[in-house]
Design a protein around this motif. Structure first.
Motif, mmCIF file in Angstrom:
data_model
loop_
_atom_site.group_PDB
_atom_site.id
_atom_site.type_symbol
_atom_site.label_atom_id
_atom_site.label_comp_id
_atom_site.label_asym_id
_atom_site.label_seq_id
_atom_site.Cartn_x
_atom_site.Cartn_y
_atom_site.Cartn_z
ATOM 1 N N ILE A 207 -25.573 40.927 -64.004
ATOM 2 C CA ILE A 207 -24.680 41.941 -63.521
ATOM 3 C C ILE A 207 -23.815 41.389 -62.072
ATOM 4 C CG2 ILE A 207 -25.582 43.885 -64.615
ATOM 5 C CD1 ILE A 207 -26.193 44.791 -61.734
ATOM 6 N N SER A 208 -24.554 40.529 -61.403
ATOM 7 C CA SER A 208 -24.181 40.053 -60.146
ATOM 8 C C SER A 208 -22.722 39.295 -60.500
ATOM 9 C CB SER A 208 -25.183 39.258 -59.462
ATOM 10 O OG SER A 208 -25.639 37.857 -60.106
ATOM 11 N N LYS A 209 -22.473 38.589 -61.595
ATOM 12 C CA LYS A 209 -21.375 38.081 -61.972
ATOM 13 C C LYS A 209 -20.186 38.968 -62.050
ATOM 14 C CE LYS A 209 -23.708 34.629 -64.458
ATOM 15 N NZ LYS A 209 -24.185 33.806 -65.711
ATOM 16 N N LYS A 210 -20.403 40.202 -62.049
ATOM 17 C CA LYS A 210 -19.450 41.210 -62.432
ATOM 18 C C LYS A 210 -19.429 42.370 -61.384
ATOM 19 C CE LYS A 210 -19.992 40.828 -67.372
ATOM 20 N NZ LYS A 210 -20.295 41.456 -68.651
ATOM 21 N N ALA A 211 -19.779 41.950 -60.009
ATOM 22 C CA ALA A 211 -19.992 42.809 -59.005
ATOM 23 C C ALA A 211 -18.714 43.479 -58.637
ATOM 24 C CB ALA A 211 -20.194 42.308 -57.717
ATOM 25 N N ASP A 212 -17.372 43.096 -59.056
ATOM 26 C CA ASP A 212 -16.376 44.015 -58.749
ATOM 27 C C ASP A 212 -16.342 45.487 -59.457
ATOM 28 O OD1 ASP A 212 -16.016 42.270 -60.916
ATOM 29 O OD2 ASP A 212 -13.911 42.915 -60.878
ATOM 30 N N LYS A 213 -17.234 45.268 -60.694
ATOM 31 C CA LYS A 213 -17.179 46.544 -61.510
ATOM 32 C C LYS A 213 -17.832 47.665 -60.992
ATOM 33 C CE LYS A 213 -14.818 44.193 -64.930
ATOM 34 N NZ LYS A 213 -13.601 44.777 -65.367
ATOM 35 N N TRP A 214 -19.040 47.229 -60.258
ATOM 36 C CA TRP A 214 -19.936 48.239 -59.874
ATOM 37 C C TRP A 214 -20.096 48.691 -58.359
ATOM 38 C CZ3 TRP A 214 -23.616 45.865 -56.769
ATOM 39 C CH2 TRP A 214 -23.981 44.538 -57.201
ATOM 40 N N THR A 215 -19.838 47.497 -57.469
ATOM 41 C CA THR A 215 -19.721 47.713 -56.108
ATOM 42 C C THR A 215 -19.026 49.010 -55.646
ATOM 43 O OG1 THR A 215 -18.100 46.123 -55.967
ATOM 44 C CG2 THR A 215 -20.396 45.387 -55.483
ATOM 45 N N PRO A 216 -18.028 49.508 -56.199
ATOM 46 C CA PRO A 216 -17.562 50.511 -55.517
ATOM 47 C C PRO A 216 -18.236 51.805 -55.846
ATOM 48 C CG PRO A 216 -15.709 49.277 -56.830
ATOM 49 C CD PRO A 216 -17.154 48.837 -57.240
ATOM 50 N N HIS A 217 -19.059 51.781 -56.893
ATOM 51 C CA HIS A 217 -19.657 52.957 -57.326
ATOM 52 C C HIS A 217 -21.356 53.190 -56.770
ATOM 53 C CE1 HIS A 217 -16.449 53.506 -59.942
ATOM 54 N NE2 HIS A 217 -16.801 52.654 -60.438
ATOM 55 N N LEU A 218 -21.821 51.780 -56.321
ATOM 56 C CA LEU A 218 -23.160 51.655 -56.046
ATOM 57 C C LEU A 218 -23.438 51.785 -54.441
ATOM 58 C CD1 LEU A 218 -25.855 51.819 -57.494
ATOM 59 C CD2 LEU A 218 -25.819 49.068 -57.429
ATOM 60 N N THR A 219 -23.642 53.028 -53.824
ATOM 61 C CA THR A 219 -23.686 52.821 -52.480
ATOM 62 C C THR A 219 -24.879 54.065 -52.047
ATOM 63 O OG1 THR A 219 -22.330 54.893 -52.409
ATOM 64 C CG2 THR A 219 -21.417 52.685 -52.031
ATOM 65 N N LEU A 220 -25.640 53.635 -50.973
ATOM 66 C CA LEU A 220 -26.674 54.456 -50.437
ATOM 67 C C LEU A 220 -26.258 55.046 -49.017
ATOM 68 C CD1 LEU A 220 -29.636 52.156 -51.744
ATOM 69 C CD2 LEU A 220 -28.795 54.433 -52.877
ATOM 70 N N ASP A 221 -27.067 55.970 -48.456
ATOM 71 C CA ASP A 221 -27.133 56.832 -47.330
ATOM 72 C C ASP A 221 -27.564 55.510 -46.230
ATOM 73 O OD1 ASP A 221 -25.953 58.826 -48.477
ATOM 74 O OD2 ASP A 221 -27.931 59.757 -48.589
ATOM 75 N N ARG A 222 -28.572 55.316 -46.441
ATOM 76 C CA ARG A 222 -29.137 54.331 -45.338
ATOM 77 C C ARG A 222 -29.262 52.840 -45.511
ATOM 78 N NH1 ARG A 222 -34.542 54.813 -44.907
ATOM 79 N NH2 ARG A 222 -35.012 56.362 -46.793
ATOM 80 N N SER A 223 -29.420 52.364 -46.680
ATOM 81 C CA SER A 223 -29.575 50.758 -46.979
ATOM 82 C C SER A 223 -28.035 50.411 -47.347
ATOM 83 C CB SER A 223 -30.426 50.568 -47.833
ATOM 84 O OG SER A 223 -31.748 51.029 -47.739
ATOM 85 N N ARG A 224 -27.874 48.887 -47.189
ATOM 86 C CA ARG A 224 -26.777 48.461 -47.716
ATOM 87 C C ARG A 224 -27.069 47.821 -49.072
ATOM 88 N NH1 ARG A 224 -24.849 43.691 -45.331
ATOM 89 N NH2 ARG A 224 -26.776 43.349 -44.405
ATOM 90 N N VAL A 225 -25.998 47.790 -49.868
ATOM 91 C CA VAL A 225 -26.226 47.075 -51.174
ATOM 92 C C VAL A 225 -25.261 46.155 -51.371
ATOM 93 C CG1 VAL A 225 -26.156 47.522 -53.706
ATOM 94 C CG2 VAL A 225 -27.073 49.296 -52.217
ATOM 95 N N VAL A 226 -25.452 44.963 -51.679
ATOM 96 C CA VAL A 226 -24.591 43.741 -51.888
ATOM 97 C C VAL A 226 -25.286 43.208 -53.207
ATOM 98 C CG1 VAL A 226 -24.083 43.508 -49.419
ATOM 99 C CG2 VAL A 226 -25.985 42.152 -50.489
ATOM 100 N N PRO A 227 -24.065 42.109 -53.660
ATOM 101 C CA PRO A 227 -24.405 41.519 -54.787
ATOM 102 C C PRO A 227 -25.080 40.312 -54.702
ATOM 103 C CG PRO A 227 -22.053 41.445 -54.332
ATOM 104 C CD PRO A 227 -22.588 42.379 -53.544
ATOM 105 N N ALA A 228 -25.887 39.721 -55.157
ATOM 106 C CA ALA A 228 -26.560 38.049 -54.973
ATOM 107 C C ALA A 228 -25.478 37.232 -54.824
ATOM 108 C CB ALA A 228 -27.427 38.028 -55.995
ATOM 109 N N GLN A 229 -25.698 36.041 -54.245
ATOM 110 C CA GLN A 229 -24.437 35.009 -54.228
ATOM 111 C C GLN A 229 -25.097 33.756 -55.039
ATOM 112 O OE1 GLN A 229 -24.301 34.372 -50.012
ATOM 113 N NE2 GLN A 229 -23.084 36.235 -49.678
ATOM 114 N N LEU A 230 -26.259 33.324 -55.146
ATOM 115 C CA LEU A 230 -26.947 32.272 -55.661
ATOM 116 C C LEU A 230 -26.798 32.235 -57.205
ATOM 117 C CD1 LEU A 230 -29.917 31.485 -53.112
ATOM 118 C CD2 LEU A 230 -27.457 30.798 -52.958
ATOM 119 N N LEU A 231 -26.686 33.200 -57.772
ATOM 120 C CA LEU A 231 -26.754 33.300 -59.055
ATOM 121 C C LEU A 231 -27.537 32.399 -59.779
ATOM 122 C CD1 LEU A 231 -22.803 33.256 -59.301
ATOM 123 C CD2 LEU A 231 -24.254 35.385 -59.470
#
Length: 260
Positions: A207-231
């Motif tokens: 799913i890291s190859k499709k990060a634009d699909k889920w990053t707007p919806h996957l947020t938390l109160d305290r921790s940051r959430v980012v897609p992997a880079q090294l694939l």
């Protein structure tokens, strides 16, 4: 430059490349051989040996494994032959290739690489890397030190087994859109946040190859959430890092002469 060979055993292919473990960069062409059907130890051993011979790189070799690895023994085998269970795999592969081989869990390898050279570069404290694919792999790193074999995809969320409910395969099986899947993934991450309080979640796997699909919806109160880079390179890089870390230090000729 400190170059070590990393090999990543996957469900469909076994891939390898030389890695500069000081920079995390591949310094040679990546090679891939299909994973033998059934992935029995003898067949996988032969492929690993072929890759090592092909590269001709001396020194230790790091190899990922899709299961629990403890002190060089493979203790689980969810997607490979059951003969791996309880096997002294470090010794098996070391004898096959004629070089020192160190195995580690595939998600742990990806986590080491992402935390040091990928999306977690420069992040202190606790970093959790999760790979969403057929299941959910996990790696827990604190200040650069790996806590191995966490297997957090097997947690239960009340009556739901995490990886069979929130993996990428579950998204496809249940025909979820990305917002629906993100709601499940968010519940899972919130549970992990409660247990471990990481500063950063890194989301890898297919799913890291499709990060634009889920990053707007996957947020938390305290921790940051980012897609992997090294694939696809993360496992190879992490395997090489682990092998370089565990290899005995090279003694200079002057020091050796003095000691003698």
């Amino acid at each position: 430059m400190s170059v070590t060979l990393g090999i990543d055993i996957g469900g469909s292919g076994i891939k390898g490349a030389p890695v500069d473990t000081l920079t995390g960069q591949l310094v040679g062409e990546r090679r891939r051989i299909p994973t033998p059907e059934g992935a029995a130890p003898a067949d996988v051993k032969a492929v690993v040996a072929e890759l090592v011979r092909g590269f001709g790189l001396p020194g230790p070799v790091g190899v990922t494994f899709p299961g629990i690895v403890q002190r060089g023994r493979t203790l689980s085998a969810a997607n490979v032959h059951k003969d791996w269970i309880g096997l002294d795999a470090d010794t098996l592969l070391s004898e096959a290739v004629g070089q020192e081989v160190h195995l580690l869990n595939d998600a742990d390898a990806a986590g080491l690489a992402e935390a040091r050279f990928g999306a977690g570069a420069g992040q202190d404290g606790t970093v959790m890397v999760l790979t969403f694919g057929t299941g959910i792999g996990s790696a827990l790193i604190h200040n650069g030190v790996l806590v191995p074999n966490t297997e957090l995809g097997h947690l239960w969320l009340r009556d739901k087994h995490a990886e069979t409910w929130a993996s990428d395969r579950a998204r496809e099986r249940d025909d979820l859109n990305w917002k629906q899947w993100s709601k499940r993934a968010c519940s899972y991450l919130q549970h992990l946040e409660l247990l471990f309080s990481p500063e950063l979640f890194i989301i890898g796997g297919g799913i890291s190859k499709k990060a634009d699909k889920w990053t707007p919806h996957l947020t938390l109160d305290r921790s940051r959430v980012v897609p992997a880079q090294l694939l696809n390179e993360a496992g190879i890089i992490g395997a090489a890092m682990q092998a370089a870390l565990l290899a005995p230090p090279v003694q200079s000729s002057r020091a050796a002469a003095k000691k003698a």
